[in-house]
Design an enzyme around this catalytic site. Structure first.
Site, PDB file in Angstrom:
ATOM      1  N   LYS A 188      -5.044   4.997   8.253  1.00 43.27           N
ATOM      2  CA  LYS A 188      -3.601   4.799   8.059  1.00 43.27           C
ATOM      3  C   LYS A 188      -2.782   5.688   8.998  1.00 43.27           C
ATOM      4  CE  LYS A 188      -2.844   1.693   4.744  1.00 43.27           C
ATOM      5  NZ  LYS A 188      -1.859   0.617   4.790  1.00 43.27           N
ATOM      6  N   GLU A 209      -1.571   9.393   1.356  1.00 42.99           N
ATOM      7  CA  GLU A 209      -2.962   9.809   1.624  1.00 42.99           C
ATOM      8  C   GLU A 209      -3.083  10.443   3.012  1.00 42.99           C
ATOM      9  OE1 GLU A 209      -6.176   9.646  -0.086  1.00 42.99           O
ATOM     10  OE2 GLU A 209      -4.672   9.728  -1.646  1.00 42.99           O
TER      11      GLU A 209
HETATM   12  P1  NAP Z   1      -3.337  -4.184  -2.918  1.00 39.43           P
HETATM   13  O1  NAP Z   1      -2.803  -4.659  -4.215  1.00 39.43           O
HETATM   14  O2  NAP Z   1      -4.731  -3.688  -2.855  1.00 39.43           O
HETATM   15  O3  NAP Z   1      -3.159  -5.381  -1.865  1.00 39.43           O
HETATM   16  C1  NAP Z   1      -3.782  -5.340  -0.609  1.00 39.43           C
HETATM   17  C2  NAP Z   1      -3.537  -6.668   0.074  1.00 39.43           C
HETATM   18  O4  NAP Z   1      -4.187  -6.648   1.360  1.00 39.43           O
HETATM   19  C3  NAP Z   1      -4.120  -7.878  -0.675  1.00 39.43           C
HETATM   20  O5  NAP Z   1      -3.216  -8.931  -0.578  1.00 39.43           O
HETATM   21  C4  NAP Z   1      -5.384  -8.183   0.103  1.00 39.43           C
HETATM   22  O6  NAP Z   1      -5.735  -9.539   0.030  1.00 39.43           O
HETATM   23  C5  NAP Z   1      -4.909  -7.869   1.517  1.00 39.43           C
HETATM   24  N1  NAP Z   1      -6.004  -7.692   2.459  1.00 39.43           N
HETATM   25  C6  NAP Z   1      -7.082  -6.886   2.354  1.00 39.43           C
HETATM   26  N2  NAP Z   1      -7.867  -6.984   3.444  1.00 39.43           N
HETATM   27  C7  NAP Z   1      -7.264  -7.887   4.273  1.00 39.43           C
HETATM   28  C8  NAP Z   1      -7.580  -8.424   5.539  1.00 39.43           C
HETATM   29  N3  NAP Z   1      -8.693  -8.070   6.202  1.00 39.43           N
HETATM   30  N4  NAP Z   1      -6.723  -9.332   6.092  1.00 39.43           N
HETATM   31  C9  NAP Z   1      -5.617  -9.714   5.433  1.00 39.43           C
HETATM   32  N5  NAP Z   1      -5.272  -9.256   4.212  1.00 39.43           N
HETATM   33  C10 NAP Z   1      -6.080  -8.343   3.647  1.00 39.43           C
HETATM   34  O7  NAP Z   1      -2.399  -3.042  -2.307  1.00 39.43           O
HETATM   35  P2  NAP Z   1      -0.921  -2.594  -2.725  1.00 39.43           P
HETATM   36  O8  NAP Z   1      -1.022  -1.554  -3.795  1.00 39.43           O
HETATM   37  O9  NAP Z   1      -0.076  -3.783  -2.924  1.00 39.43           O
HETATM   38  O10 NAP Z   1      -0.484  -1.799  -1.409  1.00 39.43           O
HETATM   39  C11 NAP Z   1       0.150  -2.474  -0.335  1.00 39.43           C
HETATM   40  C12 NAP Z   1      -0.009  -1.661   0.934  1.00 39.43           C
HETATM   41  O11 NAP Z   1       0.576  -0.382   0.758  1.00 39.43           O
HETATM   42  C13 NAP Z   1      -1.442  -1.403   1.363  1.00 39.43           C
HETATM   43  O12 NAP Z   1      -1.463  -1.397   2.779  1.00 39.43           O
HETATM   44  C14 NAP Z   1      -1.743  -0.006   0.856  1.00 39.43           C
HETATM   45  O13 NAP Z   1      -2.741   0.603   1.650  1.00 39.43           O
HETATM   46  C15 NAP Z   1      -0.394   0.642   1.011  1.00 39.43           C
HETATM   47  N6  NAP Z   1      -0.047   1.698   0.074  1.00 39.43           N
HETATM   48  C16 NAP Z   1      -0.156   1.500  -1.259  1.00 39.43           C
HETATM   49  C17 NAP Z   1       0.241   2.496  -2.130  1.00 39.43           C
HETATM   50  C18 NAP Z   1       0.177   2.298  -3.616  1.00 39.43           C
HETATM   51  O14 NAP Z   1       0.253   3.312  -4.328  1.00 39.43           O
HETATM   52  N7  NAP Z   1       0.101   1.081  -4.114  1.00 39.43           N
HETATM   53  C19 NAP Z   1       0.785   3.696  -1.630  1.00 39.43           C
HETATM   54  C20 NAP Z   1       0.899   3.845  -0.252  1.00 39.43           C
HETATM   55  C21 NAP Z   1       0.513   2.821   0.601  1.00 39.43           C
HETATM   56  P3  NAP Z   1      -6.868 -10.137  -0.956  1.00 39.43           P
HETATM   57  O15 NAP Z   1      -6.132 -10.758  -2.083  1.00 39.43           O
HETATM   58  O16 NAP Z   1      -7.523 -11.097  -0.064  1.00 39.43           O
HETATM   59  O17 NAP Z   1      -7.774  -9.013  -1.377  1.00 39.43           O
HETATM   60  O1  F7E Z   2      -6.952   7.585  -7.510  1.00 38.98           O
HETATM   61  C1  F7E Z   2      -8.801  10.136  -9.369  1.00 38.98           C
HETATM   62  C2  F7E Z   2      -9.158   9.921  -7.925  1.00 38.98           C
HETATM   63  O2  F7E Z   2      -7.709   5.318  -6.881  1.00 38.98           O
HETATM   64  C3  F7E Z   2      -6.027   8.582  -7.902  1.00 38.98           C
HETATM   65  C4  F7E Z   2      -3.946   3.696  -3.293  1.00 38.98           C
HETATM   66  O3  F7E Z   2      -2.905   2.820  -3.632  1.00 38.98           O
HETATM   67  O4  F7E Z   2      -2.553   5.604  -3.675  1.00 38.98           O
HETATM   68  C5  F7E Z   2      -3.781   5.000  -4.044  1.00 38.98           C
HETATM   69  O5  F7E Z   2      -4.867   5.851  -3.729  1.00 38.98           O
HETATM   70  C6  F7E Z   2      -6.777   9.844  -8.286  1.00 38.98           C
HETATM   71  C7  F7E Z   2      -7.840  10.281  -7.266  1.00 38.98           C
HETATM   72  O6  F7E Z   2      -5.441   6.167  -6.120  1.00 38.98           O
HETATM   73  C8  F7E Z   2     -10.958   7.975 -11.299  1.00 38.98           C
HETATM   74  O7  F7E Z   2     -10.264  10.737  -7.560  1.00 38.98           O
HETATM   75  C9  F7E Z   2     -10.376  10.046 -11.322  1.00 38.98           C
HETATM   76  O8  F7E Z   2      -7.734  11.669  -7.082  1.00 38.98           O
HETATM   77  O9  F7E Z   2      -5.751   5.553  -8.453  1.00 38.98           O
HETATM   78  P1  F7E Z   2      -6.493   6.060  -7.290  1.00 38.98           P
HETATM   79  P2  F7E Z   2      -5.426   6.966  -4.734  1.00 38.98           P
HETATM   80  O10 F7E Z   2      -6.780   7.316  -4.289  1.00 38.98           O
HETATM   81  O11 F7E Z   2      -4.429   8.061  -4.886  1.00 38.98           O
HETATM   82  C10 F7E Z   2      -2.427   5.921  -2.287  1.00 38.98           C
HETATM   83  C11 F7E Z   2      -1.069   6.518  -2.065  1.00 38.98           C
HETATM   84  C12 F7E Z   2      -2.754   4.781  -1.399  1.00 38.98           C
HETATM   85  O12 F7E Z   2      -2.229   4.665  -0.299  1.00 38.98           O
HETATM   86  C13 F7E Z   2      -3.918   3.932  -1.780  1.00 38.98           C
HETATM   87  O13 F7E Z   2      -3.863   2.654  -1.150  1.00 38.98           O
HETATM   88  O14 F7E Z   2      -7.488   9.598  -9.491  1.00 38.98           O
HETATM   89  N1  F7E Z   2      -9.699   9.454 -10.308  1.00 38.98           N
HETATM   90  N2  F7E Z   2     -11.156   9.149 -11.948  1.00 38.98           N
HETATM   91  C14 F7E Z   2     -10.040   8.172 -10.261  1.00 38.98           C
HETATM   92  N3  F7E Z   2      -9.646   7.184  -9.448  1.00 38.98           N
HETATM   93  C15 F7E Z   2     -10.160   5.953  -9.673  1.00 38.98           C
HETATM   94  N4  F7E Z   2      -9.750   4.932  -8.892  1.00 38.98           N
HETATM   95  N5  F7E Z   2     -11.075   5.713 -10.668  1.00 38.98           N
HETATM   96  C16 F7E Z   2     -11.512   6.697 -11.509  1.00 38.98           C
HETATM   97  O15 F7E Z   2     -12.316   6.458 -12.397  1.00 38.98           O
END
Ligand code: NAP
Ligand code: F7E
Length: 348
Positions: free
Chosen positions: A164, A138
């Site tokens: 971020k 992002e």
């Molecule tokens: P996720 O499932 O949404 O998990 C987020 C975690 O952060 C949860 O354990 C949540 O705890 C905790 N959290 C939220 N606010 C907090 C706070 N104030 N203090 C302490 N803990 C807090 O995210 P994920 O998909 O596993 O992603 C892990 C990390 O990678 C995140 O930093 C995300 O931004 C980053 N990231 C994700 C993706 C992806 O595609 N998944 C890609 C790039 C980067 P609760 O259970 O309390 O809500």
């Molecule tokens: O959206 C479109 C939306 O919410 C993907 C997080 O893990 O990956 C994640 O962020 C796309 C966007 O993920 C809906 O507009 C359409 O273009 O699944 P998403 P994200 O925004 O890419 C990045 C790498 C992170 O770091 C983040 O933590 O899908 N979209 N319709 C929708 N998205 C959602 N959520 N819901 C809809 O109904």
């Protein structure tokens, strides 16, 4: 020595995972436990998901939990000072991009200042700890280069992305200023059956499972033109782990190198549950119907549009391949089918 022996002889490495209750926290915990680590997790009192994912993987009893909130300096200092961890993985975040426009201050505090609070606690109380920062594709937002690499200029498009960038650059700064072993993984979207239900892939697979079990309620989505480089979360946590096993901290893109539309993801997931999607109409009038039943499966609801979009993401992970030996192993089509099947089975 096997894993049990390592733990008994107190030779096991000790890791703290913030965000342990999330998708990546669950899979990373599993991986570290398999590698003989003593795993500690930071959990906030008002947790959304509590330990449900860890319970699902059968590993909750193997983890030591600590009260921890990224917005609370004291809880961070206490955890870092008392823990003296070999490795600290900062996965905690307000991770939903869509909510970051509604909660820009909270998102910024947690995702940027929260990261700095940990970095500074490590610098002060535990400088030997290796640090992983969960950076994100992002940060590329309005992409300045295709595909995106570690040195592609950053142009975030949401408060989430901006916050971020701060954490990413601060990790670099603490590495360069204080010699901390800090690494940032610039991870492109990665999904799994443990993905949060608000993200588009899981929203689609849960909706399809509901329809396959008889519901007539279509799935409502926003912008379907966005393209993402989707991989499997279990592959990506392996990359995080490998980054902290290197001699020096660094920055690495983890991605599959392929990008697909939301329509393609939905079409693969639907096929797994016996539906063939045909797409009709444009913009807000676009729908997807199942060709055999004639049912409307997906329709557009503009309420899910975002104030600014990230239209195209596709990463170049050649540095991670060359230096870490890392590659994504699961294709997006396999992933879509895996998630749809998992949600279908869970709903029976
Ligand atoms: P996720 O499932 O949404 O998990 C987020 C975690 O952060 C949860 O354990 C949540 O705890 C905790 N959290 C939220 N606010 C907090 C706070 N104030 N203090 C302490 N803990 C807090 O995210 P994920 O998909 O596993 O992603 C892990 C990390 O990678 C995140 O930093 C995300 O931004 C980053 N990231 C994700 C993706 C992806 O595609 N998944 C890609 C790039 C980067 P609760 O259970 O309390 O809500
Ligand atoms: O959206 C479109 C939306 O919410 C993907 C997080 O893990 O990956 C994640 O962020 C796309 C966007 O993920 C809906 O507009 C359409 O273009 O699944 P998403 P994200 O925004 O890419 C990045 C790498 C992170 O770091 C983040 O933590 O899908 N979209 N319709 C929708 N998205 C959602 N959520 N819901 C809809 O109904």
């Amino acid at each position: 020595m096997d894993v049990a022996g390592l733990r008994e002889a107190k030779l096991a490495k000790k890791a703290l995972i913030t965000g342990i209750t999330g998708q990546d926290g669950a899979y990373l915990s599993q991986l570290l436990l398999e590698n003989g680590y003593e795993v500690h997790g930071g959990v906030r009192r008002i947790s959304h998901s509590e330990t449900v994912r860890l319970v699902g993987l059968g590993i909750d009893q193997d983890i030591t939990f600590h009260d921890f909130d990224l917005s609370e300096q004291n809880s961070i200092v206490r955890a870092i000072r008392e823990g003296q961890y070999d490795e600290v993985y900062n996965l905690a975040a307000q991770s939903f991009v869509g909510s970051s426009w509604d909660q820009p201050l909270y998102t910024s505090d947690v995702n940027s200042m929260g990261t700095l609070r940990i970095l500074d606690a490590i610098r002060t109380y535990s400088p030997h700890s290796r640090f992983y920062q969960a950076s994100t594709s992002e940060m590329y937002g309005l992409v300045q280069e295709v595909p995106q690499r570690e040195d592609t200029p950053l142009y975030p498009r949401s408060p989430y992305g901006v916050a971020k960038v701060f954490g990413h650059l601060m990790t670099r700064n603490y590495r360069e200023s204080f010699g901390l072993h800090g690494s940032s993984g610039i991870l492109f979207n990665h999904e799994s059956p443990l993905r949060g239900e608000e993200f588009v892939t899981r929203k689609i697979t849960m909706g399809l499972a509901r329809i396959a079990h008889g519901s007539d309620r279509p799935i409502e989505l926003g912008n379907m033109d966005a393209k993402r480089d989707w991989g499997y979360a279990k592959d990506y946590v392996r990359g995080m782990y490998l980054m902290l096993q290197q001699d020096e901290g660094d920055e690495y893109v983890l991605a599959t190198g392929r990008t697909h539309t939301i329509r393609e993801f939905a079409t693969w997931a639907a096929a797994e549950l016996g539906m063939t999607l045909a797409w009709e109409g444009e913009g807000q009038d676009e729908v997807a119907r199942d060709t055999s039943s004639g049912k409307t499966i997906i329709k557009v609801n503009p309420a899910f549009y975002r104030p600014a979009e990230v239209d195209l993401l596709v990463g170049n992970a050649s540095k991670a391949r060359d230096k870490l030996g890392w590659e994504a192993e699961v294709s997006v089509e396999e992933l879509a089918r895996m998630m749809a099947r998992s949600d279908y089975d869970a709903a029976t």
